[in-house]
Design an enzyme around this catalytic site. Structure first.
Site, PDB file in Angstrom:
ATOM      1  N   VAL A   1       1.706 -11.977  -8.025  1.00  0.00           N
ATOM      2  CA  VAL A   1       1.040 -12.016  -6.723  1.00  0.00           C
ATOM      3  C   VAL A   1       1.196 -10.638  -6.089  1.00  0.00           C
ATOM      4  O   VAL A   1       2.296 -10.074  -6.083  1.00  0.00           O
ATOM      5  CB  VAL A   1       1.684 -13.084  -5.806  1.00  0.00           C
ATOM      6  CG1 VAL A   1       1.037 -13.072  -4.427  1.00  0.00           C
ATOM      7  CG2 VAL A   1       1.581 -14.466  -6.421  1.00  0.00           C
TER       8      VAL A   1
ATOM      9  N   GLY B   1       7.649  -7.081 -11.185  1.00  0.00           N
ATOM     10  CA  GLY B   1       8.739  -7.764 -10.493  1.00  0.00           C
ATOM     11  C   GLY B   1       8.280  -8.743  -9.428  1.00  0.00           C
ATOM     12  O   GLY B   1       9.100  -9.428  -8.825  1.00  0.00           O
ATOM     13  N   HIS B   2       6.979  -8.848  -9.179  1.00  0.00           N
ATOM     14  CA  HIS B   2       6.487  -9.690  -8.068  1.00  0.00           C
ATOM     15  C   HIS B   2       5.329 -10.533  -8.543  1.00  0.00           C
ATOM     16  O   HIS B   2       4.184 -10.232  -8.217  1.00  0.00           O
ATOM     17  CB  HIS B   2       6.055  -8.800  -6.909  1.00  0.00           C
ATOM     18  CG  HIS B   2       5.930  -9.520  -5.607  1.00  0.00           C
ATOM     19  ND1 HIS B   2       4.787 -10.151  -5.189  1.00  0.00           N
ATOM     20  CD2 HIS B   2       6.820  -9.706  -4.610  1.00  0.00           C
ATOM     21  CE1 HIS B   2       4.969 -10.669  -3.994  1.00  0.00           C
ATOM     22  NE2 HIS B   2       6.190 -10.414  -3.622  1.00  0.00           N
ATOM     23  N   PHE B   3       5.424 -11.513  -9.208  1.00  0.00           N
ATOM     24  CA  PHE B   3       6.566 -12.098  -9.899  1.00  0.00           C
ATOM     25  C   PHE B   3       6.187 -12.161 -11.360  1.00  0.00           C
ATOM     26  O   PHE B   3       5.028 -12.475 -11.646  1.00  0.00           O
ATOM     27  CB  PHE B   3       6.872 -13.494  -9.344  1.00  0.00           C
ATOM     28  CG  PHE B   3       7.150 -13.493  -7.863  1.00  0.00           C
ATOM     29  CD1 PHE B   3       8.419 -13.151  -7.405  1.00  0.00           C
ATOM     30  CD2 PHE B   3       6.166 -13.784  -6.940  1.00  0.00           C
ATOM     31  CE1 PHE B   3       8.690 -13.152  -6.038  1.00  0.00           C
ATOM     32  CE2 PHE B   3       6.431 -13.775  -5.579  1.00  0.00           C
ATOM     33  CZ  PHE B   3       7.695 -13.457  -5.121  1.00  0.00           C
TER      34      PHE B   3
ATOM     35  N   PHE C   1       3.636  -3.174  -9.599  1.00  0.00           N
ATOM     36  CA  PHE C   1       4.378  -4.138  -8.776  1.00  0.00           C
ATOM     37  C   PHE C   1       4.388  -5.532  -9.384  1.00  0.00           C
ATOM     38  O   PHE C   1       5.265  -6.339  -9.075  1.00  0.00           O
ATOM     39  CB  PHE C   1       3.857  -4.175  -7.334  1.00  0.00           C
ATOM     40  CG  PHE C   1       2.373  -4.323  -7.188  1.00  0.00           C
ATOM     41  CD1 PHE C   1       1.756  -5.558  -7.334  1.00  0.00           C
ATOM     42  CD2 PHE C   1       1.591  -3.222  -6.888  1.00  0.00           C
ATOM     43  CE1 PHE C   1       0.385  -5.699  -7.185  1.00  0.00           C
ATOM     44  CE2 PHE C   1       0.216  -3.346  -6.726  1.00  0.00           C
ATOM     45  CZ  PHE C   1      -0.385  -4.588  -6.877  1.00  0.00           C
TER      46      PHE C   1
END
Length: 141
Positions: free
Chosen positions: A54, A47-49, A44
């Site tokens: 985070v 893409g986050h971020f 994750f």
């Protein structure tokens, strides 16, 4: 009593990349404490971020739900059953969770009626509250 990753995998149906409990530190009849070691290798974070990784809050809540699930599904009477996440209330996010953090997750069952259970849950990093909320579950086959 601790529960290692092999017993967690036996209790929960989740697998990579959605298995979010690494080890159970303590367990009693209605309460459990577990950890999730958060690393930059979590998918994750792509893409986050990308520039400021985070852990998504919804995944912190999922990790708490899985923690409670380990407690329920480790009981002999629930072997082979599933725990279905039915809702969350009063959720609060207080601290960002970033790579290198260790989430310490606690779930305590506060109400049961038939196959429905309500849990008070919290996640901490370095003794500071990161997230908390009330989770509702249904236990089924």
């Amino acid at each position: 009593m601790t529960i290692d990753i092999n017993a967690i995998r036996e209790a929960l149906p989740h697998r990579y990349p959605m298995l979010l409990v690494d080890r159970v530190l303590e367990v009693s009849e209605d309460e459990i404490t577990a950890i999730k070691n958060v690393t930059i290798n979590e998918p994750f974070f792509n893409g986050h971020f990308p520039q400021y990784p985070v852990m998504p809050g919804v995944l912190i809540m999922e990790a708490l739900a899985q923690t409670a699930g380990v407690l329920e599904l480790s009981k002999p009477e629930n072997k082979g059953k599933l725990v279905f996440y039915a809702g969350m209330d009063k959720v609060k996010f207080k601290k960002q969770v970033v790579p290198g953090d260790q989430l310490v997750m606690t779930a305590k069952f506060v109400k049961r009626r038939g196959t429905i259970a309500v849990v008070e849950a919290k996640a901490e990093v370095d003794g500071k509250l990161a997230a908390s909320g009330t989770l509702t579950f249904a236990i089924g086959s």
